[in-house]
Scaffold this active site. Structure first.
Site, short mmCIF file in Angstrom:
data_model
loop_
_atom_site.label_atom_id
_atom_site.label_comp_id
_atom_site.label_asym_id
_atom_site.label_seq_id
_atom_site.Cartn_x
_atom_site.Cartn_y
_atom_site.Cartn_z
CG HIS A 293 62.16 53.51 58.60
ND1 HIS A 293 61.02 54.29 58.57
CD2 HIS A 293 62.12 52.88 59.81
CE1 HIS A 293 60.35 54.13 59.70
NE2 HIS A 293 61.00 53.28 60.46
CG ASP B 226 59.94 55.74 55.60
OD1 ASP B 226 60.63 54.76 55.25
OD2 ASP B 226 59.68 56.00 56.80
CB SER C 117 58.35 51.89 61.80
OG SER C 117 58.84 53.00 62.48
N GLY D 23 57.27 77.54 45.43
CA GLY D 23 56.90 78.66 46.29
C GLY D 23 57.58 78.62 47.63
#
Length: 270
Positions: A17, A47, A123, A183
């Site tokens: 990103h 990401d 980030s 599941g």
């Protein structure tokens, strides 16, 4: 954004990103050197992105990627990055949780949580343990502040998933391990019926014919409690434990069937 140099030849890990849709990318080092960069591999589902710079023969420091599965709650960690573009910044905190799921920002759905100050611009930066090893890539914050500042809820993609991503980058194709079982989380009611004190684990709801799960004998109605001894809290943690292993490896599932515990070996497929 921030990044981590993982190869002396100029490979840099960051978040997808940070660079997605960018027309121009410049990598600035702590010593003020700057290099143009290009994206050589990216995986939006995780990401993560891998950049390449040309250091033109100049030496580059490289980070050591550690084993994120060894991180424990309470371990001291450092977050290194470039918050709000002020320059390289180091903050200290602890590992607040090691298997945080349900954050909802990537398919990995499995993060190391830390209270080290992480802000916008961090980030893609490193979460480092006291041995100097990168155990995570800082990626997400939850913030109650209007400006999006840190309130001590930061999340990092575990380094063991980064290793799988780098294997994909080296081959040019992202392939993760698969067992062919789906599941749902256990409820208090299903846990009680299975004789469990707490609703933790994954209730198998379906098994694909011919899949590794089918070949190993896993059945709908089974409850997967652990993978290689690591407790499974929900389907997200189950997916991570499988996806962070190399294709072809064998894992051992701890399964509860009709209130009876059993060990089921299973070989991972692509």
């Amino acid at each position: 954004g921030s990044g981590v140099i993982v190869d002396a030849g100029g490979l840099v890990i960051t978040n997808n990103h940070v660079v997605q849709g960018a027309d121009e990318i410049v990598v600035a080092l702590a010593d003020k050197r700057e290099y143009p960069a290009k994206v050589v591999f990216a995986e939006p589902r995780l990401d993560l992105a891998l950049l390449k710079i040309d250091p033109r023969g100049a030496p580059l420091p490289t980070a050591t990627i550690g084993d994120s599965d060894r991180a424990q709650v309470g371990d001291l960690v450092l977050a290194i990055g470039n918050p709000f573009g002020v320059g390289q910044t180091v903050t200290q905190g602890i590992v607040s949780a090691t298997a945080r799921t349900g954050i909802g920002v990537s398919d990995a759905q499995f993060f190391i949580q830390t209270d080290a100050a992480i802000n916008q611009g961090n980030s893609g930066g490193a979460l480092v343990n006291m041995n100097g090893e990168v155990i995570g890539i800082n990626s997400v914050i939850l913030s109650g502040n209007e400006g999006g500042g840190s309130i001590g809820l930061g999340f990092a993609i575990p380094s063991n998933m980064v290793k799988i991503f780098m294997r994909g980058a080296s081959s040019g194709r992202m392939v993760t391990a698969w067992i062919g079982a789906e599941g749902e989380p256990l409820t208090g009611e299903t846990a009680s019926a299975a004789g469990l004190a707490t609703p933790s684990g994954m209730l198998v709801t379906g098994v694909s014919p011919g899949s590794p799960a089918a070949k190993a004998g896993l059945r709908a109605g089974d409850i997967v409690e652990a993978v290689d001894g690591k407790p499974v809290s929900d389907p997200s943690s189950m997916r991570y434990f499988i996806a962070s292993q190399p294709v072809g490896d064998q894992v051992m599932l701890t399964v509860l069937r009709n209130r009876e515990a059993m060990q089921i070996p299973l070989t991972l497929a692509a």
